[in-house]
Design a protein around this motif. Sequence first.
Motif, PDB file in Angstrom:
ATOM      1  N   ALA A   1       0.816  -1.215   0.000  1.00 27.83           N
ATOM      2  CA  ALA A   1       0.000   0.000   0.000  1.00 27.83           C
ATOM      3  C   ALA A   1       0.844   1.256   0.000  1.00 27.83           C
ATOM      4  N   LYS A   2       2.095   1.141   0.462  1.00 27.05           N
ATOM      5  CA  LYS A   2       2.963   2.311   0.509  1.00 27.05           C
ATOM      6  C   LYS A   2       3.504   2.665  -0.866  1.00 27.05           C
ATOM      7  N   THR A   3       3.495   1.695  -1.784  1.00 23.29           N
ATOM      8  CA  THR A   3       4.106   1.933  -3.087  1.00 23.29           C
ATOM      9  C   THR A   3       3.103   1.948  -4.229  1.00 23.29           C
ATOM     10  N   GLU A   4       1.950   1.331  -4.045  1.00 19.91           N
ATOM     11  CA  GLU A   4       0.987   1.237  -5.131  1.00 19.91           C
ATOM     12  C   GLU A   4      -0.099   2.296  -4.996  1.00 19.91           C
ATOM     13  N   SER A   5      -0.552   2.782  -6.131  1.00 18.55           N
ATOM     14  CA  SER A   5      -1.591   3.796  -6.146  1.00 18.55           C
ATOM     15  C   SER A   5      -2.930   3.208  -5.738  1.00 18.55           C
ATOM     16  N   SER A   6      -3.724   4.014  -5.032  1.00 17.99           N
ATOM     17  CA  SER A   6      -5.070   3.575  -4.665  1.00 17.99           C
ATOM     18  C   SER A   6      -5.928   3.388  -5.908  1.00 17.99           C
ATOM     19  N   ALA A   7      -5.528   4.030  -7.016  1.00 21.12           N
ATOM     20  CA  ALA A   7      -6.273   3.880  -8.270  1.00 21.12           C
ATOM     21  C   ALA A   7      -6.245   2.439  -8.755  1.00 21.12           C
ATOM     22  N   VAL A   8      -5.149   1.725  -8.474  1.00 19.18           N
ATOM     23  CA  VAL A   8      -5.051   0.328  -8.897  1.00 19.18           C
ATOM     24  C   VAL A   8      -6.083  -0.507  -8.146  1.00 19.18           C
ATOM     25  N   CYS A   9      -6.135  -0.327  -6.823  1.00 20.80           N
ATOM     26  CA  CYS A   9      -7.133  -1.047  -6.021  1.00 20.80           C
ATOM     27  C   CYS A   9      -8.540  -0.713  -6.494  1.00 20.80           C
ATOM     28  N   ALA A  10      -8.773   0.568  -6.771  1.00 21.13           N
ATOM     29  CA  ALA A  10     -10.110   0.999  -7.191  1.00 21.13           C
ATOM     30  C   ALA A  10     -10.519   0.327  -8.500  1.00 21.13           C
TER      31      ALA A  10
END
Length: 474
Positions: free
Chosen positions: A116-125
């Motif tokens: 979560a520290k490196t990946e964008s929240s847009a990917v999860c979304a």
Amino acid sequence: MTTLTSTSTFELSKANFFTLLERRINEKGDFPALSKSIQNLRQFIHDEERNIAGIANAILSDFTLTQKIIKLANSGLYVEADREITTISHAVAVLGLDTITSIALNVRTIDTPAAAKTESSAVCAELEKAILASDIAKSIVSKSNVANGEEAVVCTQLHHLGRLILVFYFPEEWSRIQQLSGGDHGRENSAALEIIGMTIDEISNDIARNWQLPEKISGTVTDPSPLSHINGLGSAGWVKMMAGFSRRMAALLVKNISPQSLKNFISHHSEALLIPHEVIWRSIESIQNKTGKSAAHFDVEKADDVWDKPRKRIAVGLLELSIALGRGIDFKSALNIALETIHDSMRFNRVIVFFRDGEEFKAGLYFGNLNPEKMADLYFSRQYTADVFHLSLTQKADVFIQDVTLSRETTIPIWFRKTLPDANAFILLPLVFNNSTIGIIYADWRAGQTRVIKPREFSSLVMLRDYLMKALMK
């Protein structure tokens, strides 16, 4: 209207785009999965009453699992020249449980704390949106007389292929596409063409062809044409129409638009889908209820900060550690995961692990607020004295000191008061291997930061410590 000055990163060259994509795949690896999906799949795999349908449903709850398994099942290793695999149920039967288990162990997750520290929240979304769309398709086909409806669910997920390629491997370009399109899905293709020299449909099409996906799947990764011909429920044209409809409906649900607007959208597409408006609406209502509950639940968690939920944070750490152990992780790497999880879960000031070294216990690793130069001063003798550290080590007892200032002077050792004077409360978790204490995990809070640990929270920390020790037993 949003304006954006754009010069294509790829000089409007398809070859340049795919060359860079290959490089970024090599750097970042494959798509990440959602940890809850991996956890669900692992539970089904280890369930004595497991069945293919249950395992397939668990896989279909995640885009990454779905695409990896469909792709592998259709590779030359498994599929015959005259046979195509278009459902997860069929893929599970072909690949076998050992292969599915291996995939579940080796896929990385995106919503663990480290990721979560490196990946964008847009990917999860976008991953969540792909699952929402496939849930919509699943709900509709379950209420209709559609033969082999699982194909529609698989195709709906893979309909998001191009979008997820961009959001994960080209986050900056994806952000610019969103700005240029103004968040309008209908304008994303033209925005992508301007930003990267290719439409999202072209990206999806080329990747599906490169992966050698079955024609029925590869034909659905692009948006359907208004003039698309449909031969009947379950046909290739119908599946493509359903995939496109479900993706757009998912986007509308995420935006939380009015029920009447949803009904209008359904009315516009129900005839083309060959399904009565009422059937589609009932399907959407059931999904909308679930989405509403999920959204409300998320809002509550977001208000408290999801990672401040101690037991949930520890549960995620346990899953991360479990997957890492399955890959043969070494003890030091496992320890780093454990220390970070302990630190973040209870918002400790710092976490330090002491290891037995000759006649002393010395600080070996730490996480949090500590001057590295202090590490050399953090040690104490193995020779027993009546303090809390030796009590924990000799009795193999987990300890919580709620207030250092209220503890008896002899309970708190002198070396501790000198080297960690700002510690107001702390816990101790001894590390026992082959019935011998090899070290101890220490975690503290400063004054004003201290909180009470609930019994279930402390039990979760103990469970994490016990799981960590499995890395020494492999």
